[in-house]
Write a protein that holds these residues in place. Structure first.
Motif, short mmCIF file in Angstrom:
data_model
loop_
_atom_site.label_atom_id
_atom_site.label_comp_id
_atom_site.label_asym_id
_atom_site.label_seq_id
_atom_site.Cartn_x
_atom_site.Cartn_y
_atom_site.Cartn_z
N ASN A 163 59.67 54.00 39.07
CA ASN A 163 58.62 54.23 38.08
C ASN A 163 57.67 55.28 38.64
OD1 ASN A 163 57.43 52.72 35.49
ND2 ASN A 163 55.73 53.42 36.75
N ALA A 177 53.87 57.42 37.39
CA ALA A 177 52.85 57.65 36.37
C ALA A 177 51.57 58.17 37.03
CB ALA A 177 52.55 56.36 35.60
N PRO A 178 50.80 59.00 36.30
CA PRO A 178 49.53 59.49 36.85
C PRO A 178 48.36 58.53 36.61
CG PRO A 178 50.01 60.60 34.76
CD PRO A 178 51.12 59.61 35.00
N TYR A 179 47.45 58.46 37.58
CA TYR A 179 46.25 57.63 37.47
C TYR A 179 45.05 58.45 37.98
CZ TYR A 179 48.99 53.62 36.18
OH TYR A 179 49.81 52.77 35.48
N SER A 180 44.05 58.66 37.10
CA SER A 180 42.89 59.45 37.52
C SER A 180 41.67 58.58 37.84
CB SER A 180 42.53 60.48 36.47
OG SER A 180 42.01 59.84 35.33
N TYR A 181 41.77 57.27 37.59
CA TYR A 181 40.81 56.37 38.20
C TYR A 181 41.39 56.09 39.59
CZ TYR A 181 38.74 55.54 33.60
OH TYR A 181 38.13 55.67 32.38
N SER A 201 42.74 52.38 39.41
CA SER A 201 42.50 51.34 38.42
C SER A 201 43.48 51.49 37.27
CB SER A 201 41.06 51.46 37.92
OG SER A 201 40.90 50.66 36.76
N VAL A 207 43.98 50.34 33.54
CA VAL A 207 43.07 49.81 32.53
C VAL A 207 43.67 48.65 31.73
CG1 VAL A 207 41.73 51.95 32.38
CG2 VAL A 207 43.65 51.59 30.81
N LYS A 223 49.89 47.72 33.48
CA LYS A 223 50.98 48.66 33.23
C LYS A 223 52.09 48.44 34.27
CE LYS A 223 47.68 51.82 31.18
NZ LYS A 223 47.16 53.19 31.06
N HIS A 224 53.19 49.22 34.12
CA HIS A 224 54.35 49.02 35.01
C HIS A 224 53.99 49.25 36.49
CE1 HIS A 224 56.44 50.32 31.12
NE2 HIS A 224 56.57 49.01 31.23
N THR A 225 53.16 50.27 36.73
CA THR A 225 52.79 50.59 38.12
C THR A 225 52.16 49.38 38.79
OG1 THR A 225 52.47 52.91 37.52
CG2 THR A 225 51.36 52.15 39.52
N SER A 269 53.37 60.38 31.98
CA SER A 269 52.37 59.45 31.44
C SER A 269 52.84 58.85 30.11
CB SER A 269 51.03 60.14 31.25
OG SER A 269 51.06 61.00 30.12
C1 FMN Z 1 46.23 62.67 34.03
C2 FMN Z 1 46.32 61.22 33.58
C3 FMN Z 1 45.56 60.26 34.22
C4 FMN Z 1 45.64 58.91 33.84
N1 FMN Z 1 44.87 57.98 34.48
C5 FMN Z 1 44.99 56.67 34.18
C6 FMN Z 1 44.23 55.70 34.88
O1 FMN Z 1 43.45 56.01 35.79
N2 FMN Z 1 44.41 54.40 34.55
C7 FMN Z 1 45.28 54.01 33.59
O2 FMN Z 1 45.42 52.81 33.35
N3 FMN Z 1 46.02 54.92 32.91
C8 FMN Z 1 45.91 56.22 33.19
N4 FMN Z 1 46.67 57.16 32.52
C9 FMN Z 1 47.67 56.70 31.56
C10 FMN Z 1 48.95 56.26 32.28
O3 FMN Z 1 49.50 57.32 33.06
C11 FMN Z 1 49.99 55.82 31.22
O4 FMN Z 1 49.49 54.68 30.53
C12 FMN Z 1 51.36 55.53 31.80
O5 FMN Z 1 52.27 55.31 30.75
C13 FMN Z 1 51.37 54.31 32.71
O6 FMN Z 1 52.67 54.19 33.21
P1 FMN Z 1 53.25 52.88 33.87
O7 FMN Z 1 53.21 51.79 32.81
O8 FMN Z 1 54.64 53.29 34.23
O9 FMN Z 1 52.39 52.54 35.05
C14 FMN Z 1 46.55 58.52 32.82
C15 FMN Z 1 47.31 59.50 32.16
C16 FMN Z 1 47.18 60.85 32.52
C17 FMN Z 1 47.99 61.89 31.80
#
Ligand code: FMN
Length: 200
Positions: free
Chosen positions: A39, A41-45, A59, A61, A64-66, A93
């Motif tokens: 898996n 995915a990007p996280y900016s928190y 963080s 929110v 999620k899968h991560t 994302s």
């Molecule tokens: C640049 C960027 C930053 C993001 N930051 C966050 C974050 O900090 N927290 C969060 O819950 N989702 C964030 N998202 C949304 C997740 O990347 C998105 O929900 C993703 O599908 C989660 O994947 P996962 O379920 O495989 O973890 C962000 C998306 C983008 C494009």
């Protein structure tokens, strides 16, 4: 202007808060589930909150899968999101099902990590291999619990592309990290300046 942080009565067409704490670095987080499925995915928190040893946090929110993968395995890798990889970062994302491998979705190469099971993104010039040591619940501001959780990780392995190391220092203008602002906006590091700290 001023607005109440809990009522969030800013009166603007879009919530300004994320634009007010910016730029935020992006942890491009790779994990595996208990069966080894990848898996990404990007996280900016996300941020580095300690060094010697390195400590990162992010963080989620909602659950999620991560986060679910880290709860199950205790391991993750934070890859650097860069200008060259911006489209791939965004692609990963997408709200896809847990079985979907975002490495494949974004045509990225999984490279083996040294200290943890989840692979790093071979195309990214920096990767921090991490083990999770705490997952914190957050308040909703009304006496209840927010669905968001903050995950803390200990940095147990660090990869740096040698091409980004110039005279013994990692050059940010070669890495060109991207960062989140508010709305759909991003920033890219292209200009760097240095300042000596005061000694008293
Ligand atoms: C640049 C960027 C930053 C993001 N930051 C966050 C974050 O900090 N927290 C969060 O819950 N989702 C964030 N998202 C949304 C997740 O990347 C998105 O929900 C993703 O599908 C989660 O994947 P996962 O379920 O495989 O973890 C962000 C998306 C983008 C494009």
């Amino acid at each position: 202007m001023f607005y109440d942080g809990l009522k969030n009565d800013h009166g603007l067409p879009h919530d300004p808060l994320k634009q007010l704490v910016a730029p935020r670095p992006i942890g491009w987080i790779s994990t595996c589930n208990v069966d080894g499925a990848r898996n990404l995915a990007p996280y900016s928190y996300f941020n580095l909150v300690g060094d010697k040893p390195g400590i990162v946090m992010f963080s989620s929110v909602t659950r999620k899968h991560t986060l679910a993968n880290i709860e199950a395995t205790g391991e993750f890798v934070c890859n650097l999101a860069t200008w060259d990889l911006r489209e791939a970062v965004n692609r990963t994302s997408a709200p896809v099902a847990g079985e979907v491998d975002e490495f494949e979705l974004a045509s990225l190469t999984p490279a083996p990590s040294r200290m943890v099971a989840p692979p790093r993104v071979a195309e990214s010039p920096v990767a921090l291999e991490c083990t999770s040591f705490q997952i914190l619940d957050l308040p909703d501001g009304q006496g209840g619990e927010h669905p968001a959780k903050v995950c803390f990780g200990l940095v147990v392995g660090v990869h740096i592309d040698d091409r980004a190391i110039i005279d013994g220092r990692v050059d940010a203008t070669i890495l060109r990290p991207i960062a989140r602002l508010g709305y759909m906006d991003y920033a890219v590091v292209e200009t760097v300046f240095a300042m000596e700290r005061p000694t008293r």
